[in-house]
Design an enzyme around this catalytic site. Structure first.
Site, PDB file in Angstrom:
ATOM      1  CE  LYS A 124      -3.998   1.670   2.710  1.00 19.09           C
ATOM      2  NZ  LYS A 124      -4.827   1.306   3.883  1.00 19.09           N
ATOM      3  CB  SER A 205      -7.999   3.264   3.250  1.00 23.48           C
ATOM      4  OG  SER A 205      -7.054   2.636   4.098  1.00 23.48           O
ATOM      5  CB  SER A 229      -8.410   0.053   6.002  1.00 24.16           C
ATOM      6  OG  SER A 229      -9.138   1.228   6.148  1.00 24.16           O
TER       7      SER A 229
END
Length: 539
Positions: A124, A205, A229
């Site tokens: 990420k 996210s 997330s």
């Protein structure tokens, strides 16, 4: 929060955490998805490969690591950057092929660094890498930030022989920017799409990490979570996600939201691959004191707990009150519960979610205080043009058309208005949310002698709506484990409205071995991982 989850903070206090999730916005109203499939070829010779299957192909000489990396880079170029334009990858590692050559040379010489030697992975874009890639949390304000040092988890990946081929897009600032955000969108990376129905939301996210895995752009990926997330994007993209106990995996070198709840975690297409990756990520880090709590509790190999009979004799709790009003969701949960029983588990109805939901406003309060403190600390030493949260806010205002073309930054502003971590309001919120959640779960688990708690992770993905933001459904199960810091794993459970649904198992601190065993047994008995259909729309 979630590092990862984007909350709708304005309604949280009154509506509880049902508005504060990041996930499965169940606003879908039709029962059949469009038969129109995107007009791009999606066949891929490495489709649904696993860590072990690729290791076998590397050992046999069928592929080199360099060839694997090139195949995945081609795949990214074909359907992520072009074609379907999934927008799950925000940046390619220009050194990936060179690293792959080194891994090939080492393998030929008989040197194996670890279980991921030569295996392509994605991480990420809020995780520091001391290479040519940026670390921006998807924000234009952080564009150009090249870290001086690898995050602890990146170092662990490199030591294990993994090849980081790129960074994943995410909900900007891990969905902690606005109360009206659209999950999976960032000003730097654009809008990530759900690979099952392209005009639907990938959740956040860790949207890009989930979609990259689901669409076979990599074998496994690393996401981060504060509240939902990892597990929400995993659930709505039909993959496995593990949100570890806070303390099992280091957060140093990761752009923070909440030091109470933040953690990185593995995302994969199988429980086995997630278990392998978790063993690599876990470890004690001198730069993250909370990891000291995992001493003697963490494992370097979680695959030893992969037993298809792990559900036998287990006592598993499920919320007594039906979640939501959708009959298809109810039927899916009943099917999952029946399967648990068939595999030898005893399922006990319990009451706990209403109590947890009452703590939503306190949880958000904690996040705002800790976000301000954590981001200011991170930016103070980062190689970014902004050095404080206030400077981020000012940058966004000065560059509003590019940085905030849709939703704004109410959450950044409200967080920046908070006082320090010695403020009594913060301490009260922390006691109510974090310690309160732990007590609720500890009590219900002890009273009912439970090995875990289960339920549907989230509802189906909502439509992408950059202008008005996500619309939440009424089924979500991310906050209990998130607020308490306890481990949580989601496994593919089936589909509703042609969109994936996940099934969750969570328990007390450092119960990852037991949860992985139960999730694996469920996965093997249910076999619900379905490759994406890449449909254009739900019309």
């Amino acid at each position: 929060m979630k590092r990862r989850t984007f909350l709708t903070t304005t309604t949280m206090a009154s509506a509880g955490l049902s508005t504060f999730l990041i996930s499965g916005c169940s606003n879908v109203t039709k029962n059949e998805a469009s038969d129109v499939v995107a007009d791009v070829a999606v066949a891929f010779e490495l489709e649904e490969e696993t860590i072990n299957s690729l290791r076998e192909k590397l050992s046999s000489g069928k592929y080199t690591s360099e060839q694997l990396v090139q195949l995945y880079l081609n795949r990214i170029d074909t359907i992520d950057k072009n074609g379907l334009e999934l927008h799950s990858i925000i940046e390619i590692n220009s050194e990936a092929l060179a690293i792959a050559k080194v891994m090939d040379t080492e393998m030929k010489a008989g040197k194996l660094r670890g279980p991921l030697h030569g295996i392509p992975v994605v991480i990420k874009d809020n995780i520091d890498t001391a290479d040519k890639m940026q670390t921006t949390a998807g924000s234009l304000a952080l564009e150009g930030n090249i870290a001086s040092k690898d995050a602890f988890v990146v170092n662990r990946l490199r030591e294990a022989g993994a090849i980081i081929i790129g960074k994943a897009n995410l909900s900007e600032w891990a969905n902690f920017r606005s109360t009206q955000s659209c999950s999976g969108w960032s000003s730097r990376g654009g809008q990530t799409k759900n690979p099952y129905i392209l005009d639907h939301n990938p959740c956040g996210s860790s949207a890009g990490s989930a979609v990259a895995v689901a669409a076979n752009l990599c074998v496994v990926a690393v996401g981060t979570e504060t509240d939902g997330s990892v597990v929400c994007p995993s659930a709505v993209s039909g993959i496995v996600g593990i949100k570890p106990t806070v303390g099992l995996v280091s957060r140093s070198g990761i752009i923070p939201i909440s030091h109470t709840q933040d953690t990185a975690g593995p995302m994969a297409r199988t429980v086995e691959d997630a278990a392998i990756l978790l063993g690599v990520l876990a470890g004690i880090d001198s730069n993250d004191s909370v990891t000291n709590e995992s001493k003697g509790k963490g494992r370097t190999d979680y695959t030893k707990f992969l037993d298809a009979k792990s559900l036998q004799g287990k006592r598993i709790g499920v919320e007594r009150k039906p979640q939501g009003q959708n009959q298809f969701m109810h039927a899916l949960q009943k099917k999952a519960i029946d399967l648990l029983k068939k595999q030898g588990a005893t399922v006990i109805e319990i009451d706990y979610l209403d109590k947890i939901n009452e703590l939503g406003a306190a949880e958000f309060e904690v996040m705002q205080y800790e976000f301000k403190a954590g981001v200011n600390k991170y930016l103070a030493t980062a190689n970014a043009k902004v050095k404080t949260l206030k400077e981020v806010i000012d940058f966004n205002i000065a560059n509003e058309d590019k940085a905030m073309p849709y939703f704004k930054q109410e959450t950044l502003i409200s967080s920046n208005e908070k006082k320090g971590l010695d403020d009594k309001n913060y301490i009260e919120a922390l006691n109510k949310s974090h310690f309160g959640s732990k007590k609720i779960l500890d009590d219900v688990i002890k009273e009912n002698r439970l090995d875990a708690i289960c339920g549907l992770t989230m509802g189906p993905a909502c439509s992408i709506d950059n202008i008005y933001g996500d619309r939440w459904g009424d089924v979500f199960l991310t906050t209990p484990a998130a607020a308490s810091g306890y481990p949580h794993i989601t496994v593919p459970c089936g589909k509703v409205y042609e969109l994936p649904i996940g099934f969750s198992f969570f328990g007390t601190a450092y119960s990852e071995p037991e949860l992985i065993g139960m999730a694996y047994a469920y996965e093997q008995a249910s076999n619900q991982r379905i490759t994406p259909s890449f449909k254009k729309s739900f019309l």
